[in-house]
Design a protein around this motif. Structure first.
Motif, PDB file in Angstrom:
ATOM      1  N   SER A 156     -19.384 -40.174   5.362  1.00 35.57           N
ATOM      2  CA  SER A 156     -18.552 -41.313   5.754  1.00 35.57           C
ATOM      3  C   SER A 156     -19.418 -42.525   6.077  1.00 35.57           C
ATOM      4  CB  SER A 156     -17.712 -40.954   6.981  1.00 35.57           C
ATOM      5  OG  SER A 156     -18.547 -40.759   8.107  1.00 35.57           O
ATOM      6  N   TYR A 278     -18.283 -44.577  -6.373  1.00 36.95           N
ATOM      7  CA  TYR A 278     -17.502 -43.342  -6.449  1.00 36.95           C
ATOM      8  C   TYR A 278     -17.643 -42.668  -5.092  1.00 36.95           C
ATOM      9  CZ  TYR A 278     -16.632 -43.154 -11.559  1.00 36.95           C
ATOM     10  OH  TYR A 278     -16.191 -43.387 -12.837  1.00 36.95           O
ATOM     11  N   VAL A 279     -16.575 -42.632  -4.337  1.00 33.12           N
ATOM     12  CA  VAL A 279     -16.583 -42.003  -3.014  1.00 33.12           C
ATOM     13  C   VAL A 279     -15.959 -40.619  -3.180  1.00 33.12           C
ATOM     14  CG1 VAL A 279     -15.788 -42.164  -0.625  1.00 33.12           C
ATOM     15  CG2 VAL A 279     -16.443 -44.246  -1.876  1.00 33.12           C
ATOM     16  N   PRO A 290     -10.640 -36.162   3.353  1.00 31.34           N
ATOM     17  CA  PRO A 290     -10.392 -37.188   2.337  1.00 31.34           C
ATOM     18  C   PRO A 290      -9.647 -38.421   2.847  1.00 31.34           C
ATOM     19  CG  PRO A 290     -10.002 -35.013   1.420  1.00 31.34           C
ATOM     20  CD  PRO A 290     -10.238 -34.815   2.881  1.00 31.34           C
ATOM     21  N   SER A 293     -12.007 -41.066   3.824  1.00 28.27           N
ATOM     22  CA  SER A 293     -12.577 -41.712   2.631  1.00 28.27           C
ATOM     23  C   SER A 293     -11.570 -42.658   1.988  1.00 28.27           C
ATOM     24  CB  SER A 293     -13.015 -40.655   1.611  1.00 28.27           C
ATOM     25  OG  SER A 293     -13.998 -39.805   2.163  1.00 28.27           O
ATOM     26  N   ALA A 294     -10.289 -42.296   2.026  1.00 32.03           N
ATOM     27  CA  ALA A 294      -9.244 -43.156   1.448  1.00 32.03           C
ATOM     28  C   ALA A 294      -9.198 -44.500   2.162  1.00 32.03           C
ATOM     29  CB  ALA A 294      -7.888 -42.457   1.529  1.00 32.03           C
ATOM     30  N   VAL A 297     -12.247 -46.510   0.882  1.00 27.73           N
ATOM     31  CA  VAL A 297     -12.051 -46.981  -0.496  1.00 27.73           C
ATOM     32  C   VAL A 297     -11.047 -48.141  -0.545  1.00 27.73           C
ATOM     33  CG1 VAL A 297     -11.066 -46.292  -2.735  1.00 27.73           C
ATOM     34  CG2 VAL A 297     -12.771 -44.844  -1.613  1.00 27.73           C
ATOM     35  N   THR A 304     -13.716 -46.083  -6.177  1.00 26.11           N
ATOM     36  CA  THR A 304     -12.771 -45.086  -6.661  1.00 26.11           C
ATOM     37  C   THR A 304     -12.888 -43.845  -5.784  1.00 26.11           C
ATOM     38  OG1 THR A 304     -13.127 -45.903  -8.917  1.00 26.11           O
ATOM     39  CG2 THR A 304     -12.028 -43.778  -8.684  1.00 26.11           C
ATOM     40  N   LEU A 305     -11.745 -43.330  -5.342  1.00 17.63           N
ATOM     41  CA  LEU A 305     -11.719 -42.113  -4.530  1.00 17.63           C
ATOM     42  C   LEU A 305     -11.630 -40.903  -5.454  1.00 17.63           C
ATOM     43  CD1 LEU A 305     -11.461 -40.899  -1.616  1.00 17.63           C
ATOM     44  CD2 LEU A 305      -8.981 -40.989  -1.954  1.00 17.63           C
ATOM     45  N   PRO A 307     -11.849 -36.963  -4.827  1.00 14.12           N
ATOM     46  CA  PRO A 307     -12.059 -35.748  -4.029  1.00 14.12           C
ATOM     47  C   PRO A 307     -12.673 -34.628  -4.871  1.00 14.12           C
ATOM     48  CG  PRO A 307      -9.856 -36.656  -3.674  1.00 14.12           C
ATOM     49  CD  PRO A 307     -10.428 -37.363  -4.855  1.00 14.12           C
TER      50      PRO A 307
END
Length: 339
Positions: A156, A278-279, A290, A293-294, A297, A304-305, A307
């Motif tokens: 993160s 790219y996460v 996730p 991360s969203a 992003v 771009t997320l 997972p």
């Protein structure tokens, strides 16, 4: 046996929290050759308790990180036992007196290595797992005009409140050992390290990983207890407790906006990252879910997320534990590098 890494001398290195590490050392290893244009550079920082050896699973012929084409630099985090750390720093900043180091400090040290030693002005990709992902986000926010792409996976840009609480449990288990002696131990606080390992064991892999008994069926341990002792206790027992606590503080205080550029404005710091990103959170990661991360992003201009579809929890991201996850991450890195 000779060391398989180099040392970059940072001299008197001032830290964000006010201390100075005199004769500060940054250990690093490189793979491949820097081309004439100096535009084939990948920076790949280390993770919590890991050293450059522990990153090498993602590097190799035919991989996205192929030394035949790329110049890959793995800088070792301050506190990891190879770069300046409690375990190798002379008095008075030795052991329990080692100063507080931020992720920002780490990345600024790495930036000096990249620019002063190699004369690099552009970085094609910064990539990292876990605390390596934290440093990856810092690279993007601190040097937005230098970094072309970032790929933080299972990590993160800012340590969440829930993550801080998990780490408080880890820290409490380690420091409760009387032998620890506030960091001035003369013998290894093995009981504390074993306790720390057992706290960690509930977080590193997901509920589904344990439900499916992948510790036995895939990793080959003979029982759950065998996994807790042989894998988890075995993982932490060789490591220096003060080094672990230094890196734990760095992790808990990770925040790409905690500097003079962004003054704590997290959304502003995310918005300043120009790199194509790219996460990649682990779908079942208990440290870095996730949804965190969203949020990141959503506030980044070109992110771009993606997972990682895995029940291996945090260890979907490393250190090369599950070959299926390795191939997934490698494939996305190839895609990003080609973009």
């Amino acid at each position: 046996m000779p060391a398989d890494y180099e040392i970059f001398d940072l001299g008197d290195f001032g830290l964000q929290r006010g201390a100075t590490i005199r004769g500060c050392k940054l250990a690093y290893k490189t793979f491949g050759t820097l081309n004439a244009a100096k535009d084939n550079v990948v920076v790949y920082p280390t993770w919590y308790s890991g050293q450059h050896y522990d990153n090498e699973w993602l590097i190799g012929p035919g991989r996205a990180l192929d030394p035949a084409h790329l110049f890959i630099i793995i800088p070792n985090m301050l506190g990891n036992g190879l770069s300046s750390s409690p375990s190798n720093t002379p008095e008075p900043y030795n052991a329990g007196r080692f100063p507080l180091v931020t992720a920002c400090d780490n990345v600024r040290a790495q930036h000096r290595l990249v620019t002063e030693l190699f004369g690099i002005e552009r970085i094609r990709l910064v990539v990292g797992w876990s605390m390596g992902a934290l440093q990856t986000f810092h690279w993007g926010a601190l040097y937005p005009d230098m970094v072309e792409r970032i790929a933080p996976f299972c990590g993160s840009a800012k340590c969440s409140r829930h993550n801080i609480v998990f780490l408080e449990g880890v820290k409490a288990a380690l420091t409760a050992d009387a032998v620890f002696a506030d960091g001035w131990y003369t013998t290894k606080p093995a009981r504390g390290l074993r306790a720390m390992a057992r706290v960690y064991a509930g977080w590193g892999f997901s509920q589904a990983f344990y439900r499916e008994q992948l510790d036995i069926k895939t990793l080959g341990y003979s029982s759950l207890e065998d996994f807790l002792v042989a894998f988890w206790e075995g993982f932490f027992l060789p490591k220096d407790p003060n080094n672990l606590l230094t890196m734990l503080w760095t992790w808990q205080n990770g925040d790409i906006s905690d500097n003079e550029l962004y003054d704590g404005d997290f959304a502003k710091a995310l918005g300043a990252i120009k790199a194509k990103a790219y996460v990649m959170p682990g779908q079942t990661d208990l440290y870095f879910p996730p949804e965190d991360s969203a949020f990141e992003v959503a506030h980044m201009p070109d992110a771009t997320l993606i997972p990682v579809p895995s029940i291996w929890g945090h260890f979907a991201g490393g250190p090369g534990t599950n070959p299926v996850d390795v191939d997934f991450i490698d494939g996305k890195l190839k895609e990003l590098l080609a973009a």
